[in-house]
Design a protein around this motif. Sequence first.
Motif, short mmCIF file in Angstrom:
data_model
loop_
_atom_site.label_atom_id
_atom_site.label_comp_id
_atom_site.label_asym_id
_atom_site.label_seq_id
_atom_site.Cartn_x
_atom_site.Cartn_y
_atom_site.Cartn_z
N SER A 50 1.47 -4.85 6.50
CA SER A 50 2.04 -6.15 6.85
C SER A 50 2.65 -6.15 8.25
N GLY A 51 1.95 -5.47 9.16
CA GLY A 51 2.42 -5.42 10.54
C GLY A 51 3.54 -4.45 10.78
N MET A 52 3.90 -3.63 9.81
CA MET A 52 5.00 -2.66 9.95
C MET A 52 4.46 -1.24 9.84
N THR A 53 5.05 -0.34 10.59
CA THR A 53 4.66 1.07 10.53
C THR A 53 5.40 1.75 9.38
N VAL A 54 4.64 2.25 8.43
CA VAL A 54 5.20 2.95 7.27
C VAL A 54 4.84 4.42 7.39
N VAL A 55 5.86 5.27 7.34
CA VAL A 55 5.66 6.72 7.39
C VAL A 55 5.99 7.29 6.02
N GLN A 56 4.96 7.82 5.38
CA GLN A 56 5.11 8.31 4.00
C GLN A 56 5.06 9.84 4.01
N CYS A 57 6.18 10.43 3.61
CA CYS A 57 6.30 11.90 3.55
C CYS A 57 6.76 12.32 2.16
N LEU A 58 6.25 11.68 1.13
CA LEU A 58 6.67 11.93 -0.24
C LEU A 58 6.11 13.25 -0.76
N VAL A 75 9.54 1.70 7.89
CA VAL A 75 9.81 2.24 6.56
C VAL A 75 9.55 3.75 6.59
N LEU A 76 10.54 4.52 6.19
CA LEU A 76 10.42 5.98 6.19
C LEU A 76 10.71 6.50 4.78
N LEU A 77 9.70 7.11 4.17
CA LEU A 77 9.81 7.58 2.79
C LEU A 77 9.82 9.11 2.79
N HIS A 95 14.73 2.82 16.28
CA HIS A 95 15.52 1.60 16.43
C HIS A 95 15.01 0.44 15.58
N TYR A 96 13.81 0.59 14.99
CA TYR A 96 13.25 -0.48 14.17
C TYR A 96 13.32 -0.14 12.68
N LEU A 97 13.94 0.98 12.35
CA LEU A 97 13.97 1.44 10.95
C LEU A 97 14.76 0.48 10.07
N GLN A 98 14.13 0.05 8.98
CA GLN A 98 14.77 -0.89 8.05
C GLN A 98 14.98 -0.29 6.66
N GLU A 99 14.10 0.60 6.27
CA GLU A 99 14.20 1.19 4.93
C GLU A 99 14.06 2.71 5.03
N LEU A 100 15.01 3.42 4.41
CA LEU A 100 15.02 4.88 4.45
C LEU A 100 15.26 5.42 3.04
N ASP A 101 14.29 6.15 2.53
CA ASP A 101 14.37 6.70 1.18
C ASP A 101 14.49 8.22 1.25
N VAL A 124 18.09 -0.83 3.92
CA VAL A 124 18.10 -0.15 2.61
C VAL A 124 18.17 1.35 2.84
N LEU A 125 19.12 2.01 2.16
CA LEU A 125 19.27 3.46 2.24
C LEU A 125 19.43 4.01 0.82
N ASP A 126 18.53 4.92 0.45
CA ASP A 126 18.57 5.50 -0.89
C ASP A 126 18.89 6.99 -0.80
N LEU A 127 20.07 7.37 -1.27
CA LEU A 127 20.50 8.77 -1.31
C LEU A 127 20.74 9.24 -2.75
N SER A 128 20.11 8.58 -3.68
CA SER A 128 20.32 8.91 -5.10
C SER A 128 19.64 10.23 -5.46
#
Length: 267
Positions: A50-58, A75-77, A95-101, A124-128
Motif C-alpha cells: 500500500s505504498g509503504m515499505t514493510v521490513v519483515q524480520c520475523l 512498518v518494522l516487524l 523517520h517514517y517508522l509508524q509501527e514497531l513490533d 504502534v509499539l509492541d513490547l509484549s
Amino acid sequence: MQGTERPGMPRKSLIIDGFALLWAFLFGFFFMECAPVMACPSSCHCMEKSGMTVVQCLSRNLERIPPDLPRDTVVLLLASNHITHIPSHAFKELHYLQELDLSNNNIETVDVGAFQGVSDSLLVLDLSNNRIQSVPKEAFARLRAKISFSNNPWHCECTLQEVLRELRLDPDTVNEVICHTAEQEEYAGKPLIQVLDSGINFCNFHHKTTDIAMFVTMFGWFTMVIAYVIYYVRHNQEDARRHLEYLKSLPSSSQISKDFDTISTIL
C-alpha cells in the motif's frame, strides 16, 4: 534514392537520442525510488505494501536489531527473535517508522534514548512477551505511540508508575501488565492498573522507605557519637583516678620534715 534518404537521417538520430535520454531518466528515477527498499538486511524481507515499505524480520534468530534498515521503513516487524537489548538511538534514521513490533523476544533492558528519532512518527509499539522488569523514565520521552507492555515480569515501584502515567497504553492489553514483584508484596501477581486505580501510590512507599533509611542512618551516627563520648569520659575518669592514686602514694611535706628532724637528732 540515396540522395532522398540522407536528409532524414539526422532527424532519426535525434529521435533515437531522445528515447535514450528518456529511458535513462526513467531508469534513474525508478532506481532512486527503489534503492531504499533494495538496501534490505540479509536476514529480513523487504516489500512494498500500500505504498509503504514493510521490513519483515520475523523468527530469524536475531540477537540484535539490524543496523542497516532502509531509511524509508514504515512498518518494522522484529517479533519472535532473541533480541535482549534495545540500545540508544536504535531507530534514529527511521523517520517514517509508524509501527514497531518487538514482541516475543528476550528483551531485558531498554536504554535511555532508545526511541529517539521516531517519537513523532511512531504510532504502534509492541513490547509484549519479553523479560522487562523496569525501564528508565526517559526511555519513552515524548513517545505518542499506543504501547503494549503485557506479559513482562514487571517490578511495580515508583519509576514504573511514573513511566506509565506519561504513556498511552493499548487498552486491549492494559490489564495484562501484571506486577510480577512489587515493593509491597501484597500487590505481586495483580494487574498494575487495578492496583493504581485502587488508590495505591508506589511513590509514597518509596518516600517512606527513604525516610526510614535516613532515620536509621542518623540514629546509627547518633549512637556512635554517644558511644564515643561515653568512652572518652570513662577513659579520662580512669586516667584521673590513676593520677590521684599516684599523687596519694607520694610522701607529704610534713612527713618529709619529720623524717628530716629524726635524722638530725640521731646525728
